[in-house]
Design a protein around this motif. Sequence first.
Motif, mmCIF file in Angstrom:
data_model
loop_
_atom_site.group_PDB
_atom_site.id
_atom_site.type_symbol
_atom_site.label_atom_id
_atom_site.label_comp_id
_atom_site.label_asym_id
_atom_site.label_seq_id
_atom_site.Cartn_x
_atom_site.Cartn_y
_atom_site.Cartn_z
ATOM 1 N N ARG A 106 2.218 6.817 -5.283
ATOM 2 C CA ARG A 106 0.928 6.950 -4.619
ATOM 3 C C ARG A 106 0.838 8.168 -3.708
ATOM 4 O O ARG A 106 -0.216 8.798 -3.607
ATOM 5 N N HIS A 107 1.942 8.532 -3.030
ATOM 6 C CA HIS A 107 1.894 9.702 -2.145
ATOM 7 C C HIS A 107 1.796 10.987 -2.963
ATOM 8 O O HIS A 107 1.045 11.913 -2.606
ATOM 9 N N GLY A 350 -3.817 -2.661 -4.550
ATOM 10 C CA GLY A 350 -4.433 -1.341 -4.589
ATOM 11 C C GLY A 350 -5.600 -1.405 -5.557
ATOM 12 O O GLY A 350 -6.000 -2.480 -5.994
ATOM 13 N N ASN A 357 -7.730 4.199 -5.252
ATOM 14 C CA ASN A 357 -6.964 4.261 -4.010
ATOM 15 C C ASN A 357 -5.840 3.227 -4.078
ATOM 16 O O ASN A 357 -6.078 2.023 -3.949
ATOM 17 N N ASN A 359 -3.654 2.668 -1.957
ATOM 18 C CA ASN A 359 -3.403 2.083 -0.648
ATOM 19 C C ASN A 359 -4.420 1.011 -0.272
ATOM 20 O O ASN A 359 -4.287 0.381 0.781
ATOM 21 N N ARG A 361 -6.432 -2.328 0.301
ATOM 22 C CA ARG A 361 -5.959 -3.681 0.556
ATOM 23 C C ARG A 361 -7.150 -4.631 0.581
ATOM 24 O O ARG A 361 -8.273 -4.245 0.888
ATOM 25 N N TYR A 497 -7.256 2.355 4.891
ATOM 26 C CA TYR A 497 -6.364 1.847 3.841
ATOM 27 C C TYR A 497 -4.973 2.467 3.922
ATOM 28 O O TYR A 497 -3.959 1.769 3.826
ATOM 29 N N SER A 498 -4.903 3.784 4.080
ATOM 30 C CA SER A 498 -3.580 4.421 4.148
ATOM 31 C C SER A 498 -2.831 3.971 5.401
ATOM 32 O O SER A 498 -1.602 3.813 5.370
ATOM 33 N N ALA A 501 -1.506 0.442 4.772
ATOM 34 C CA ALA A 501 -0.425 0.479 3.774
ATOM 35 C C ALA A 501 0.858 1.017 4.407
ATOM 36 O O ALA A 501 1.950 0.477 4.181
ATOM 37 N N ASN A 502 0.725 2.076 5.208
ATOM 38 C CA ASN A 502 1.902 2.643 5.889
ATOM 39 C C ASN A 502 2.474 1.652 6.903
ATOM 40 O O ASN A 502 3.693 1.530 7.051
#
Length: 514
Positions: A106-107, A350, A357, A359, A361, A497-498, A501-502
């Motif tokens: 994803r990154h 995702g 996306n 990330n 959720r 979202y990011s 996720a992080n």
Amino acid sequence: MKYLLGIDVGTTTTKAVLYDENATIIGHFSKGYLLYRDPQGMAEQDPEEILAAVETVIQEAVSQADLEKGQLLGVSFSTANQSLLLLDKHFHPLTQVITWADTRARHVASQLKGSSVGKSIYQTTGTPIHPMSPLTKLIWLQKEHPELFQKMAYVADIKSYIFWRLFKKFKVDISVASCTGMMNIYSRKWDKDALKVAGINEDQLPEIVEPTAQETTMVEEERRKIGIPPETPFVYGAFDGALSNIGVGATTANQVAITIGTSAAVRVMTDHPVIDPEERLFCYAVDRKHWLVGGPLNNGGDIFQWATHQLVDQEVLEKERVDRYTLANRIIKDTPAGAHGLLFHPYLGGERAPIWNANARGDFFGLTVLHTRADMLRAVLEGINLNIALVFETVTSQVGKPAIVTATGGFARSVVWRQMLADVLNCQVNVPDAFESGCLGAVNLLMQSLGMVKGYQSVTNYIGRESKYQPDPEQVMIYQKILPVFRQVGELLTPAYSKIANLQDEIESLHLSD
């Protein structure tokens, strides 16, 4: 009797349907296997388990067919798309099968998507930049596991690996090649610019062949194991989405096919490539004259399964003496449309279309102390359908309003879900009584390969009965009020979202280190 066999190699199950020469179903066969997951986004399969499943369903089909008095005319394949398997110089696997559901790239995908190179690749290959794509998976593997790239000699997918094991031929059909993000949809050849970004060359990839191409001389050890007659033709077929369209007769631009199984998809077949300027849709080549335009969704029946296990009361199940899904559908039917203003975004894994996306959720929005588990259960099913509606809107904005909408997949076992889909989309939805459209599509390609029929339109002679669902005006009015809010809330949450996720990755790492 003459027999035809369609094989569908899916994410968690391989299915086979045995037909006679008039495409009448003789028997169904299936064999399941595990999808291995972890909190970091891994979603892999064991290639040997899949090969064994393919062998098993063919064995069972051959056993049911009376080949002393008949003939097996051939076998044709449907497979899940966007799988990746690295092989050494002897064609031995170096990795598990990395599936479309794997999000560890994803990154990498996020960086490539925001670049001019990523945009150019999308316009040439028709594949949105996303961790589902073998292109981004290869970039991720090269960065995270450089030792594998040093050992790697070939890059396969599950279909090319199966055909290698059965025939020692390293080939793949046009549609599966197109789904990799590394094939030019105009020339139908491997794209040099995409391969350069992926860090591989054309010699490492399978030869691209027509979907009706055959192999006939099986490795003797495999032939004896399966029990297949000598020189039985095996046809490459296509990926499952394309064959699902063919299997329900949705082979022109005014026919939309919707599949809702573990995941979901909205697809239209066209006679020319259609590239979405906003990069929301895929465009895959199917053969030399047809392209498939649409949007895949990560979240379909798997989310409903999650909800039924989390929200259906175990005590009520035991009291009512019914299965979990029957009770869930009963609860949803008895709960008002709109779930008393409760919304659910089904992004538990995702999401691909419409937001692309990894990330993303899931969320409940609008929750109050007055809401019940019944409201939450209905909101989940509505959320899955509303998300499909967003993709449906996007597809039809690019190819035009459809005359026919046909829906297939495991969802069709629920009459409540069938009607809800018609209400949310505000159009008639046709549901074929036979669910395995992918196998029928594969058999159509087999029949074309054998010269028994010409083109895709002939499949309409074999589809059988359909149930038709008309939208309920009262329900439609409610969903048309909900859909703009559903879209707006998703857009508002996108920047977070990011971050979530992080945060989840960080918290998981802390727990693992304890």
